[in-house]
Motif scaffolding. Structure first.
Motif, PDB file in Angstrom:
ATOM      1  N   THR A 149       0.817  -1.218   0.000  1.00 31.15           N
ATOM      2  CA  THR A 149       0.000   0.000   0.000  1.00 31.15           C
ATOM      3  C   THR A 149       0.851   1.269   0.000  1.00 31.15           C
ATOM      4  O   THR A 149       0.344   2.353  -0.263  1.00 31.15           O
ATOM      5  CB  THR A 149      -0.957   0.039   1.215  1.00 31.15           C
ATOM      6  N   LYS A 150       2.158   1.123   0.284  1.00 30.32           N
ATOM      7  CA  LYS A 150       3.030   2.295   0.413  1.00 30.32           C
ATOM      8  C   LYS A 150       3.949   2.512  -0.786  1.00 30.32           C
ATOM      9  O   LYS A 150       4.708   3.474  -0.804  1.00 30.32           O
ATOM     10  CB  LYS A 150       3.881   2.162   1.676  1.00 30.32           C
ATOM     11  N   HIS A 151       3.916   1.576  -1.749  1.00 35.25           N
ATOM     12  CA  HIS A 151       4.869   1.657  -2.852  1.00 35.25           C
ATOM     13  C   HIS A 151       4.183   1.452  -4.202  1.00 35.25           C
ATOM     14  O   HIS A 151       3.108   0.869  -4.279  1.00 35.25           O
ATOM     15  CB  HIS A 151       5.982   0.612  -2.665  1.00 35.25           C
ATOM     16  N   GLU A 152       4.854   1.932  -5.238  1.00 37.72           N
ATOM     17  CA  GLU A 152       4.373   1.759  -6.602  1.00 37.72           C
ATOM     18  C   GLU A 152       4.453   0.283  -6.999  1.00 37.72           C
ATOM     19  O   GLU A 152       5.296  -0.459  -6.497  1.00 37.72           O
ATOM     20  CB  GLU A 152       5.228   2.596  -7.568  1.00 37.72           C
ATOM     21  N   GLU A 153       3.594  -0.092  -7.948  1.00 35.00           N
ATOM     22  CA  GLU A 153       3.525  -1.492  -8.369  1.00 35.00           C
ATOM     23  C   GLU A 153       4.864  -2.027  -8.875  1.00 35.00           C
ATOM     24  O   GLU A 153       5.242  -3.157  -8.564  1.00 35.00           O
ATOM     25  CB  GLU A 153       2.455  -1.663  -9.451  1.00 35.00           C
ATOM     26  N   ASP A 154       5.605  -1.215  -9.647  1.00 35.58           N
ATOM     27  CA  ASP A 154       6.898  -1.670 -10.176  1.00 35.58           C
ATOM     28  C   ASP A 154       7.863  -2.055  -9.060  1.00 35.58           C
ATOM     29  O   ASP A 154       8.569  -3.059  -9.155  1.00 35.58           O
ATOM     30  CB  ASP A 154       7.540  -0.590 -11.054  1.00 35.58           C
ATOM     31  N   LYS A 155       7.878  -1.251  -8.000  1.00 35.43           N
ATOM     32  CA  LYS A 155       8.767  -1.544  -6.871  1.00 35.43           C
ATOM     33  C   LYS A 155       8.319  -2.816  -6.150  1.00 35.43           C
ATOM     34  O   LYS A 155       9.145  -3.637  -5.746  1.00 35.43           O
ATOM     35  CB  LYS A 155       8.804  -0.370  -5.881  1.00 35.43           C
ATOM     36  N   ASP A 184      -3.236  -8.789  -3.292  1.00 36.19           N
ATOM     37  CA  ASP A 184      -1.848  -9.168  -3.017  1.00 36.19           C
ATOM     38  C   ASP A 184      -1.453 -10.383  -3.848  1.00 36.19           C
ATOM     39  O   ASP A 184      -0.360 -10.435  -4.419  1.00 36.19           O
ATOM     40  CB  ASP A 184      -1.651  -9.462  -1.529  1.00 36.19           C
ATOM     41  N   LEU A 185      -2.337 -11.345  -3.920  1.00 37.40           N
ATOM     42  CA  LEU A 185      -2.076 -12.546  -4.711  1.00 37.40           C
ATOM     43  C   LEU A 185      -1.889 -12.179  -6.183  1.00 37.40           C
ATOM     44  O   LEU A 185      -0.995 -12.709  -6.855  1.00 37.40           O
ATOM     45  CB  LEU A 185      -3.212 -13.557  -4.549  1.00 37.40           C
ATOM     46  N   ALA A 186      -2.705 -11.253  -6.671  1.00 33.34           N
ATOM     47  CA  ALA A 186      -2.584 -10.826  -8.063  1.00 33.34           C
ATOM     48  C   ALA A 186      -1.209 -10.208  -8.333  1.00 33.34           C
ATOM     49  O   ALA A 186      -0.583 -10.483  -9.370  1.00 33.34           O
ATOM     50  CB  ALA A 186      -3.690  -9.827  -8.410  1.00 33.34           C
ATOM     51  N   LEU A 187      -0.725  -9.386  -7.398  1.00 34.82           N
ATOM     52  CA  LEU A 187       0.602  -8.785  -7.556  1.00 34.82           C
ATOM     53  C   LEU A 187       1.704  -9.840  -7.529  1.00 34.82           C
ATOM     54  O   LEU A 187       2.646  -9.790  -8.322  1.00 34.82           O
ATOM     55  CB  LEU A 187       0.854  -7.769  -6.435  1.00 34.82           C
ATOM     56  N   ILE A 188       1.589 -10.793  -6.617  1.00 35.21           N
ATOM     57  CA  ILE A 188       2.594 -11.858  -6.521  1.00 35.21           C
ATOM     58  C   ILE A 188       2.589 -12.678  -7.812  1.00 35.21           C
ATOM     59  O   ILE A 188       3.662 -12.962  -8.371  1.00 35.21           O
ATOM     60  CB  ILE A 188       2.324 -12.736  -5.275  1.00 35.21           C
ATOM     61  N   GLN A 189       1.409 -13.020  -8.310  1.00 41.43           N
ATOM     62  CA  GLN A 189       1.325 -13.788  -9.548  1.00 41.43           C
ATOM     63  C   GLN A 189       1.907 -13.010 -10.724  1.00 41.43           C
ATOM     64  O   GLN A 189       2.598 -13.578 -11.577  1.00 41.43           O
ATOM     65  CB  GLN A 189      -0.138 -14.186  -9.822  1.00 41.43           C
ATOM     66  N   LYS A 190       1.657 -11.719 -10.748  1.00 42.22           N
ATOM     67  CA  LYS A 190       2.212 -10.870 -11.809  1.00 42.22           C
ATOM     68  C   LYS A 190       3.743 -10.860 -11.746  1.00 42.22           C
ATOM     69  O   LYS A 190       4.426 -10.934 -12.769  1.00 42.22           O
ATOM     70  CB  LYS A 190       1.655  -9.447 -11.686  1.00 42.22           C
ATOM     71  N   ALA A 191       4.262 -10.754 -10.521  1.00 40.35           N
ATOM     72  CA  ALA A 191       5.714 -10.727 -10.333  1.00 40.35           C
ATOM     73  C   ALA A 191       6.371 -12.045 -10.757  1.00 40.35           C
ATOM     74  O   ALA A 191       7.486 -12.063 -11.262  1.00 40.35           O
ATOM     75  CB  ALA A 191       6.059 -10.419  -8.883  1.00 40.35           C
ATOM     76  N   LEU A 192       5.652 -13.142 -10.549  1.00 40.15           N
ATOM     77  CA  LEU A 192       6.224 -14.454 -10.841  1.00 40.15           C
ATOM     78  C   LEU A 192       5.963 -14.927 -12.259  1.00 40.15           C
ATOM     79  O   LEU A 192       6.485 -15.957 -12.681  1.00 40.15           O
ATOM     80  CB  LEU A 192       5.676 -15.491  -9.841  1.00 40.15           C
ATOM     81  N   ALA A 193       5.151 -14.178 -12.999  1.00 38.99           N
ATOM     82  CA  ALA A 193       4.795 -14.592 -14.384  1.00 38.99           C
ATOM     83  C   ALA A 193       5.993 -14.483 -15.307  1.00 38.99           C
ATOM     84  O   ALA A 193       6.860 -13.661 -15.141  1.00 38.99           O
ATOM     85  CB  ALA A 193       3.653 -13.724 -14.890  1.00 38.99           C
TER      86      ALA A 193
END
Length: 193
Positions: A149-155, A184-193
């Motif tokens: 919640t405190k940082h941009e998606e790229d970070k 949160d799960l969506a961000l983690i999945q995006k990071a691991l894709a």
């Protein structure tokens, strides 16, 4: 539980209970590093219920008296961050050494705990890898959402990828079984894709 281990864990908790920084847990403000230590122990027990005494001490004392060396004392850039982290690791190792010495631990046990909290053999030592998995799992379970919640998606994606890169296959399997909020799960999945 071994009495000397019990005494060291109690001493770590007593120190961390003095943390002036508070975290809201189940509707109650508690010392931040005290609850972090408990979470580390809880996760280690899930990860490896046969963990050595040294690994148990390193997990519980990972952030012992962390507030004593504030991040704000160092430049707010990557170099300052790395220097701060190095100073913290040395400080945590020193404090844990003193507590263990008081309980009569052998030098080899003390040295092992210092090695673990200093992350000296992260790539080669099995217990160092286990501790790193536990650190990452605690971050993902308890701190990832607020961080997000405190940082941009790229970070956030970069941090997830770096965190994932530090973990073993066992750590990955446990991380994928944690209960995440959908975003949160969506961000983690995006990071691991």
């Amino acid at each position: 539980m071994d009495k000397t281990l019990e005494n060291v864990l109690f001493a770590i908790d007593e120190i961390n209970n003095q943390d002036p920084n508070l975290e809201l847990v189940d509707g109650k403000n508690v010392p931040k590093e005290w609850v972090y230590g408990l979470r580390m122990t809880e996760m280690l027990e899930l990860y490896n219920e046969q963990a050595s005494i040294e690994l148990q001490i390193a997990a519980r004392g990972q952030h012992i008296r962390r507030w004593h060396i504030p991040r704000s004392d160092y430049p707010m850039d990557r170099k300052g961050y790395l220097k701060w982290r190095t100073m913290l690791k040395m400080y945590h190792g020193q404090l844990l050494s003193e507590l263990m010495e008081k309980e009569g631990f052998e030098k080899t046990s003390i040295d092992k705990v210092v090695e673990l909290v200093n992350k000296n053999k992260l790539k080669t030592d099995a217990e160092s890898k286990e501790l790193e998995d536990v650190v990452c799992l605690v971050f993902l379970k308890y701190y990832f959402h607020d961080f997000g919640t405190k940082h941009e998606e790229d970070k956030i994606i970069d941090i997830v990828q770096k965190t994932w890169g530090k973990m073993t296959d066992k750590g990955h399997q446990m991380a994928l079984k944690l209960d995440y909020l959908p975003e949160d799960l969506a961000l983690i999945q995006k990071a691991l894709a």
